[in-house]
Scaffold this motif. Structure first.
Motif, mmCIF file in Angstrom:
data_model
loop_
_atom_site.group_PDB
_atom_site.id
_atom_site.type_symbol
_atom_site.label_atom_id
_atom_site.label_comp_id
_atom_site.label_asym_id
_atom_site.label_seq_id
_atom_site.Cartn_x
_atom_site.Cartn_y
_atom_site.Cartn_z
ATOM 1 N N TRP A 41 1.080 -1.270 0.017
ATOM 2 C CA TRP A 41 -0.174 0.062 -0.031
ATOM 3 C C TRP A 41 0.918 1.349 -0.148
ATOM 4 O O TRP A 41 1.921 1.308 0.825
ATOM 5 C CB TRP A 41 -0.890 -0.001 1.327
ATOM 6 N N ILE A 42 0.468 2.063 -0.840
ATOM 7 C CA ILE A 42 1.302 3.492 -0.867
ATOM 8 C C ILE A 42 0.267 4.623 -0.434
ATOM 9 O O ILE A 42 -0.787 4.524 -0.583
ATOM 10 C CB ILE A 42 1.926 3.634 -2.155
ATOM 11 N N THR A 43 0.779 5.807 -0.092
ATOM 12 C CA THR A 43 -0.057 6.951 0.242
ATOM 13 C C THR A 43 0.147 7.915 -0.741
ATOM 14 O O THR A 43 0.992 8.306 -1.333
ATOM 15 C CB THR A 43 0.531 7.671 1.468
ATOM 16 N N VAL A 44 -1.024 8.372 -1.323
ATOM 17 C CA VAL A 44 -1.368 9.262 -2.553
ATOM 18 C C VAL A 44 -2.417 10.113 -2.045
ATOM 19 O O VAL A 44 -3.564 10.028 -1.642
ATOM 20 C CB VAL A 44 -1.746 8.475 -3.808
ATOM 21 N N GLY A 45 -1.742 11.451 -1.798
ATOM 22 C CA GLY A 45 -2.441 12.564 -1.208
ATOM 23 C C GLY A 45 -3.150 12.423 -0.036
ATOM 24 O O GLY A 45 -4.296 12.772 0.218
ATOM 25 N N GLY A 46 -2.455 11.781 0.889
ATOM 26 C CA GLY A 46 -2.751 11.338 2.251
ATOM 27 C C GLY A 46 -3.638 10.087 2.291
ATOM 28 O O GLY A 46 -4.044 9.596 3.292
ATOM 29 N N ILE A 47 -4.037 9.426 1.156
ATOM 30 C CA ILE A 47 -4.870 8.443 1.180
ATOM 31 C C ILE A 47 -4.129 7.148 0.795
ATOM 32 O O ILE A 47 -3.447 7.132 -0.332
ATOM 33 C CB ILE A 47 -6.095 8.521 0.233
ATOM 34 N N GLU A 48 -4.235 6.067 1.269
ATOM 35 C CA GLU A 48 -3.593 5.046 1.126
ATOM 36 C C GLU A 48 -4.322 3.930 0.131
ATOM 37 O O GLU A 48 -5.524 3.839 0.391
ATOM 38 C CB GLU A 48 -3.416 3.839 2.376
ATOM 39 N N VAL A 49 -3.514 3.582 -0.836
ATOM 40 C CA VAL A 49 -4.147 2.951 -2.057
ATOM 41 C C VAL A 49 -3.439 1.574 -2.255
ATOM 42 O O VAL A 49 -2.118 1.564 -1.963
ATOM 43 C CB VAL A 49 -4.100 3.690 -3.373
ATOM 44 N N PRO A 50 -4.014 0.420 -2.658
ATOM 45 C CA PRO A 50 -3.330 -0.809 -2.840
ATOM 46 C C PRO A 50 -2.553 -0.964 -4.341
ATOM 47 O O PRO A 50 -3.161 -0.512 -5.139
ATOM 48 C CB PRO A 50 -4.553 -1.734 -2.741
ATOM 49 N N ILE A 51 -1.252 -1.468 -4.371
ATOM 50 C CA ILE A 51 -0.603 -1.833 -5.451
ATOM 51 C C ILE A 51 -0.690 -3.188 -5.765
ATOM 52 O O ILE A 51 -0.198 -3.961 -4.813
ATOM 53 C CB ILE A 51 0.585 -1.197 -5.396
ATOM 54 N N GLY A 52 -0.998 -3.885 -7.086
ATOM 55 C CA GLY A 52 -1.243 -5.065 -7.019
ATOM 56 C C GLY A 52 0.067 -5.756 -7.469
ATOM 57 O O GLY A 52 0.896 -5.209 -7.955
ATOM 58 N N THR A 53 0.160 -7.400 -6.999
ATOM 59 C CA THR A 53 1.518 -7.802 -7.577
ATOM 60 C C THR A 53 1.541 -8.052 -9.024
ATOM 61 O O THR A 53 2.759 -7.803 -9.611
ATOM 62 C CB THR A 53 1.259 -9.193 -6.620
ATOM 63 N N SER A 54 0.299 -8.472 -9.488
ATOM 64 C CA SER A 54 0.339 -8.890 -10.948
ATOM 65 C C SER A 54 -0.648 -7.883 -11.857
ATOM 66 O O SER A 54 -0.588 -7.936 -13.006
ATOM 67 C CB SER A 54 0.320 -10.103 -11.204
ATOM 68 N N ASP A 55 -1.615 -7.592 -11.035
ATOM 69 C CA ASP A 55 -2.821 -6.638 -11.487
ATOM 70 C C ASP A 55 -2.513 -5.191 -11.820
ATOM 71 O O ASP A 55 -3.518 -4.663 -12.435
ATOM 72 C CB ASP A 55 -4.324 -6.858 -11.000
ATOM 73 N N GLY A 56 -1.645 -4.679 -11.333
ATOM 74 C CA GLY A 56 -1.344 -3.224 -11.689
ATOM 75 C C GLY A 56 -1.583 -1.999 -10.409
ATOM 76 O O GLY A 56 -2.144 -2.651 -9.426
ATOM 77 N N PRO A 57 -1.216 -1.164 -10.381
ATOM 78 C CA PRO A 57 -0.604 -0.532 -11.795
ATOM 79 C C PRO A 57 0.832 -0.778 -11.703
ATOM 80 O O PRO A 57 1.521 -1.330 -10.719
ATOM 81 C CB PRO A 57 -0.620 1.058 -11.429
ATOM 82 N N SER A 58 1.558 -0.644 -12.793
ATOM 83 C CA SER A 58 3.025 -1.185 -12.874
ATOM 84 C C SER A 58 3.780 -0.142 -13.018
ATOM 85 O O SER A 58 5.231 -0.380 -13.047
ATOM 86 C CB SER A 58 3.133 -1.811 -14.209
ATOM 87 N N ASN A 59 3.543 1.164 -12.523
ATOM 88 C CA ASN A 59 4.237 2.552 -12.548
ATOM 89 C C ASN A 59 4.178 2.842 -11.214
ATOM 90 O O ASN A 59 3.583 2.364 -10.320
ATOM 91 C CB ASN A 59 4.167 3.333 -13.681
ATOM 92 N N GLY A 60 5.033 4.171 -10.919
ATOM 93 C CA GLY A 60 4.842 4.680 -9.633
ATOM 94 C C GLY A 60 3.943 5.855 -9.368
ATOM 95 O O GLY A 60 3.516 6.114 -10.507
ATOM 96 N N GLU A 61 3.811 6.057 -8.660
ATOM 97 C CA GLU A 61 2.772 7.313 -8.105
ATOM 98 C C GLU A 61 3.283 8.727 -8.620
ATOM 99 O O GLU A 61 2.390 9.468 -8.567
ATOM 100 C CB GLU A 61 2.371 7.318 -6.394
#
Length: 201
Positions: A41-61
């Motif tokens: 999980w990464i923080t984007v604009g103060g909100i945590e969002v999930p990053i998939g192992t194989s379903d994406g997204p494949s780039n950075g925030e």
């Protein structure tokens, strides 16, 4: 008095309502209830969002989210990550984010017209939602409707309806042609929820 989730929805999703995608799986073999494998999980604009192992997204925030698998899981992760990234983008970054995550059309043009008239200085921590999971209300090879379920600091729940379309070998937001996003208050988590909370590290 408006509930806190309603005020938070304005901050998080009210304006929302070029990479290679993943491999295609025949629609008959797809499951809308299987959860995606979450890498982190990464923080984007103060909100945590999930990053998939194989379903994406494949780039950075630091760039518009792209590179999602052509599956319900990829559609759901696109709906979650792209809508958060767009709705929290800074006054300087939103044009680039909009061009990267939203499909061309009337909704994208309307968003640009309204977003250009406002200034966003940041997100109130008291109004930052937690992503609980999602439901898939409709899915096909070309489009999906995802209900992103969120919990707020007062323990209230809401679901924001987000549509994505498959275009240029990737999922992109299909922004509504009206200014108001579809937000629904919930008394409890939906029985069909794809739960993501246990994937947090």
């Amino acid at each position: 008095m408006m509930r806190r989730w309603a005020r938070a929805a304005v901050v998080a999703v009210a304006l929302v309502a070029t990479s290679c995608g993943g491999s295609h799986t025949p629609e008959s073999e797809l499951s809308i209830t299987d959860p995606p494998q979450i890498n982190r999980w990464i923080t984007v604009g103060g909100i945590e969002v999930p990053i998939g192992t194989s379903d994406g997204p494949s780039n950075g925030e630091w760039e518009p989210f792209a590179g999602f698998s052509h599956t319900p899981q990829g559609a759901a992760l696109a709906a979650i990550t792209q809508s958060v990234q767009l709705s929290t983008a800074s006054d300087r970054a939103w044009p680039q984010v909009l061009a990267g995550v939203a499909a061309p059309g009337e909704g994208r043009d309307l968003y640009a017209a309204h977003r250009g008239l406002v200034e966003i200085s940041g997100t109130d921590p008291k109004m930052v939602p937690t992503i609980v999971g999602y439901t898939i209300d409709d899915y096909s090879d070309t489009a999906a409707t995802v209900g992103v379920v969120q919990r707020f600091s007062d323990d209230s729940l809401a679901s924001s309806t987000t549509q994505v379309v498959w275009i240029d070998d990737d999922w992109r937001l299909h922004l509504p042609s009206e200014t108001a996003a579809t937000i629904t208050a919930l008394d409890a988590v939906p029985s069909e929820l794809v739960d993501l909370e246990e994937t947090r590290k």
